[in-house]
Motif scaffolding. Structure first.
Motif, PDB file in Angstrom:
ATOM      1  N   ARG A  46      21.096  29.667 -31.375  1.00 42.27           N
ATOM      2  CA  ARG A  46      19.739  29.668 -31.929  1.00 42.27           C
ATOM      3  C   ARG A  46      19.593  28.508 -32.899  1.00 42.27           C
ATOM      4  O   ARG A  46      18.539  27.919 -33.025  1.00 42.27           O
ATOM      5  CB  ARG A  46      19.461  30.993 -32.641  1.00 42.27           C
ATOM      6  N   SER A  47      20.684  28.204 -33.597  1.00 43.48           N
ATOM      7  CA  SER A  47      20.714  27.124 -34.569  1.00 43.48           C
ATOM      8  C   SER A  47      22.127  26.558 -34.589  1.00 43.48           C
ATOM      9  O   SER A  47      23.099  27.306 -34.390  1.00 43.48           O
ATOM     10  CB  SER A  47      20.344  27.664 -35.958  1.00 43.48           C
ATOM     11  N   LEU A  48      22.266  25.286 -34.847  1.00 43.69           N
ATOM     12  CA  LEU A  48      23.600  24.697 -34.932  1.00 43.69           C
ATOM     13  C   LEU A  48      24.399  25.267 -36.103  1.00 43.69           C
ATOM     14  O   LEU A  48      25.619  25.171 -36.122  1.00 43.69           O
ATOM     15  CB  LEU A  48      23.511  23.175 -35.041  1.00 43.69           C
ATOM     16  N   GLN A  49      23.716  25.877 -37.062  1.00 43.58           N
ATOM     17  CA  GLN A  49      24.404  26.476 -38.196  1.00 43.58           C
ATOM     18  C   GLN A  49      25.011  27.840 -37.846  1.00 43.58           C
ATOM     19  O   GLN A  49      25.844  28.357 -38.575  1.00 43.58           O
ATOM     20  CB  GLN A  49      23.459  26.645 -39.399  1.00 43.58           C
ATOM     21  N   ASP A  50      24.606  28.438 -36.715  1.00 39.34           N
ATOM     22  CA  ASP A  50      25.172  29.723 -36.309  1.00 39.34           C
ATOM     23  C   ASP A  50      26.662  29.573 -36.038  1.00 39.34           C
ATOM     24  O   ASP A  50      27.120  28.536 -35.534  1.00 39.34           O
ATOM     25  CB  ASP A  50      24.497  30.243 -35.035  1.00 39.34           C
ATOM     26  N   SER A  51      27.403  30.623 -36.342  1.00 44.85           N
ATOM     27  CA  SER A  51      28.833  30.609 -36.031  1.00 44.85           C
ATOM     28  C   SER A  51      29.018  30.693 -34.514  1.00 44.85           C
ATOM     29  O   SER A  51      28.096  31.083 -33.781  1.00 44.85           O
ATOM     30  CB  SER A  51      29.524  31.803 -36.701  1.00 44.85           C
ATOM     31  N   ASP A  52      30.210  30.356 -34.057  1.00 49.13           N
ATOM     32  CA  ASP A  52      30.499  30.473 -32.624  1.00 49.13           C
ATOM     33  C   ASP A  52      30.360  31.923 -32.163  1.00 49.13           C
ATOM     34  O   ASP A  52      29.911  32.185 -31.056  1.00 49.13           O
ATOM     35  CB  ASP A  52      31.898  29.959 -32.312  1.00 49.13           C
ATOM     36  N   ASP A  53      30.732  32.868 -33.006  1.00 42.63           N
ATOM     37  CA  ASP A  53      30.617  34.286 -32.657  1.00 42.63           C
ATOM     38  C   ASP A  53      29.167  34.728 -32.491  1.00 42.63           C
ATOM     39  O   ASP A  53      28.885  35.688 -31.775  1.00 42.63           O
ATOM     40  CB  ASP A  53      31.295  35.164 -33.714  1.00 42.63           C
ATOM     41  N   PRO A  95      19.759  24.788 -29.160  1.00 44.57           N
ATOM     42  CA  PRO A  95      20.728  23.703 -29.047  1.00 44.57           C
ATOM     43  C   PRO A  95      21.939  24.142 -28.219  1.00 44.57           C
ATOM     44  O   PRO A  95      22.352  25.303 -28.267  1.00 44.57           O
ATOM     45  CB  PRO A  95      21.127  23.404 -30.490  1.00 44.57           C
ATOM     46  N   PHE A  96      22.475  23.206 -27.438  1.00 38.19           N
ATOM     47  CA  PHE A  96      23.695  23.478 -26.682  1.00 38.19           C
ATOM     48  C   PHE A  96      24.661  22.328 -26.880  1.00 38.19           C
ATOM     49  O   PHE A  96      24.262  21.217 -27.227  1.00 38.19           O
ATOM     50  CB  PHE A  96      23.407  23.670 -25.186  1.00 38.19           C
ATOM     51  N   TYR A  97      25.932  22.617 -26.692  1.00 39.84           N
ATOM     52  CA  TYR A  97      26.925  21.548 -26.693  1.00 39.84           C
ATOM     53  C   TYR A  97      28.188  21.984 -25.960  1.00 39.84           C
ATOM     54  O   TYR A  97      28.502  23.162 -25.872  1.00 39.84           O
ATOM     55  CB  TYR A  97      27.248  21.055 -28.101  1.00 39.84           C
ATOM     56  N   LEU A  98      28.847  21.003 -25.396  1.00 38.21           N
ATOM     57  CA  LEU A  98      30.124  21.169 -24.722  1.00 38.21           C
ATOM     58  C   LEU A  98      31.192  20.722 -25.708  1.00 38.21           C
ATOM     59  O   LEU A  98      31.098  19.628 -26.268  1.00 38.21           O
ATOM     60  CB  LEU A  98      30.162  20.307 -23.455  1.00 38.21           C
ATOM     61  N   ALA A  99      32.189  21.568 -25.955  1.00 46.81           N
ATOM     62  CA  ALA A  99      33.212  21.271 -26.957  1.00 46.81           C
ATOM     63  C   ALA A  99      34.596  21.280 -26.315  1.00 46.81           C
ATOM     64  O   ALA A  99      34.940  22.203 -25.578  1.00 46.81           O
ATOM     65  CB  ALA A  99      33.149  22.297 -28.083  1.00 46.81           C
ATOM     66  N   LEU A 100      35.368  20.249 -26.602  1.00 47.69           N
ATOM     67  CA  LEU A 100      36.750  20.151 -26.136  1.00 47.69           C
ATOM     68  C   LEU A 100      37.665  20.143 -27.347  1.00 47.69           C
ATOM     69  O   LEU A 100      37.412  19.446 -28.319  1.00 47.69           O
ATOM     70  CB  LEU A 100      36.971  18.854 -25.354  1.00 47.69           C
ATOM     71  N   SER A 101      38.715  20.933 -27.284  1.00 46.42           N
ATOM     72  CA  SER A 101      39.710  20.915 -28.358  1.00 46.42           C
ATOM     73  C   SER A 101      41.090  20.951 -27.729  1.00 46.42           C
ATOM     74  O   SER A 101      41.288  21.483 -26.643  1.00 46.42           O
ATOM     75  CB  SER A 101      39.503  22.097 -29.315  1.00 46.42           C
ATOM     76  N   HIS A 102      42.033  20.374 -28.426  1.00 47.52           N
ATOM     77  CA  HIS A 102      43.423  20.312 -27.956  1.00 47.52           C
ATOM     78  C   HIS A 102      44.257  21.093 -28.971  1.00 47.52           C
ATOM     79  O   HIS A 102      44.675  20.553 -29.983  1.00 47.52           O
ATOM     80  CB  HIS A 102      43.882  18.855 -27.866  1.00 47.52           C
ATOM     81  N   PRO A 103      44.486  22.391 -28.696  1.00 46.90           N
ATOM     82  CA  PRO A 103      45.130  23.231 -29.699  1.00 46.90           C
ATOM     83  C   PRO A 103      46.533  22.796 -30.088  1.00 46.90           C
ATOM     84  O   PRO A 103      46.981  23.073 -31.192  1.00 46.90           O
ATOM     85  CB  PRO A 103      45.152  24.617 -29.044  1.00 46.90           C
ATOM     86  N   GLY A 104      47.236  22.079 -29.224  1.00 44.54           N
ATOM     87  CA  GLY A 104      48.592  21.662 -29.547  1.00 44.54           C
ATOM     88  C   GLY A 104      48.671  20.437 -30.429  1.00 44.54           C
ATOM     89  O   GLY A 104      49.714  20.123 -30.978  1.00 44.54           O
ATOM     90  N   ILE A 105      47.554  19.718 -30.584  1.00 48.55           N
ATOM     91  CA  ILE A 105      47.599  18.459 -31.330  1.00 48.55           C
ATOM     92  C   ILE A 105      46.967  18.581 -32.715  1.00 48.55           C
ATOM     93  O   ILE A 105      47.576  18.281 -33.716  1.00 48.55           O
ATOM     94  CB  ILE A 105      46.916  17.325 -30.533  1.00 48.55           C
ATOM     95  N   ASP A 106      45.719  19.019 -32.776  1.00 51.59           N
ATOM     96  CA  ASP A 106      45.039  19.124 -34.067  1.00 51.59           C
ATOM     97  C   ASP A 106      43.878  20.093 -33.945  1.00 51.59           C
ATOM     98  O   ASP A 106      43.670  20.703 -32.906  1.00 51.59           O
ATOM     99  CB  ASP A 106      44.574  17.753 -34.566  1.00 51.59           C
ATOM    100  N   THR A 107      43.118  20.216 -35.005  1.00 53.38           N
ATOM    101  CA  THR A 107      41.999  21.160 -35.020  1.00 53.38           C
ATOM    102  C   THR A 107      40.661  20.480 -34.783  1.00 53.38           C
ATOM    103  O   THR A 107      39.630  21.134 -34.841  1.00 53.38           O
ATOM    104  CB  THR A 107      41.952  21.910 -36.363  1.00 53.38           C
ATOM    105  N   SER A 108      40.657  19.178 -34.526  1.00 51.48           N
ATOM    106  CA  SER A 108      39.388  18.484 -34.318  1.00 51.48           C
ATOM    107  C   SER A 108      38.786  18.870 -32.973  1.00 51.48           C
ATOM    108  O   SER A 108      39.484  19.275 -32.046  1.00 51.48           O
ATOM    109  CB  SER A 108      39.571  16.975 -34.420  1.00 51.48           C
TER     110      SER A 108
END
Length: 125
Positions: A46-53, A95-108
């Motif tokens: 609903r808003s980019l400020q909303d948590s992922d949950d 708003p929508f977005y596609l997010a990629l994360s690499h859990p073994g390397i960092d939290t970015s």
């Protein structure tokens, strides 16, 4: 009004995202992004400020998000279920977005695609 993509209530659309490596040099410019070892999430909020949950939709690999071909092709298909499109209020931007994360390397988190959906009613024609 911001640019947006229509998302029709009651539809189950699939969107394809092609992820390319950032242009670091002439050798990597435009190469497919290798998704091996990455977590892939697709959020509608609903808003980019909303948590992922609190997201209206949080698609993950195998649950709304599938690979278009192989991990090394950098192609992701996102299917938004009817239950999600039915719950969106027409006339509202999400708003929508596609997010990629690499859990073994960092939290970015790398966000290769983002935008807005405009919830619309089905056509009566």
């Amino acid at each position: 009004m911001a640019d947006s993509t229509a998302l029709v209530q009651g539809d189950q659309p699939t969107f394809r995202f092609t992820i390319l490596n950032p242009p670091i040099d002439a050798e990597t410019d435009g190469d497919p992004f290798d998704l091996t070892d990455y977590d892939v999430n697709f959020f509608i909020k609903r808003s980019l400020q909303d948590s992922d949950d609190a997201a209206e939709f949080n698609g993950t690999l195998g649950a709304g998000v599938v690979l278009g071909f192989t991990l090394k092709d950098g192609i992701v298909d996102v299917t938004i279920p009817v239950a999600v499109t039915n719950n969106l209020r027409y006339g509202r931007l999400y708003p929508f977005y596609l997010a990629l994360s690499h859990p073994g390397i960092d939290t970015s988190v790398f966000i290769p695609a983002r935008g807005n959906f405009l919830a619309t009613l089905p056509s009566t024609n």
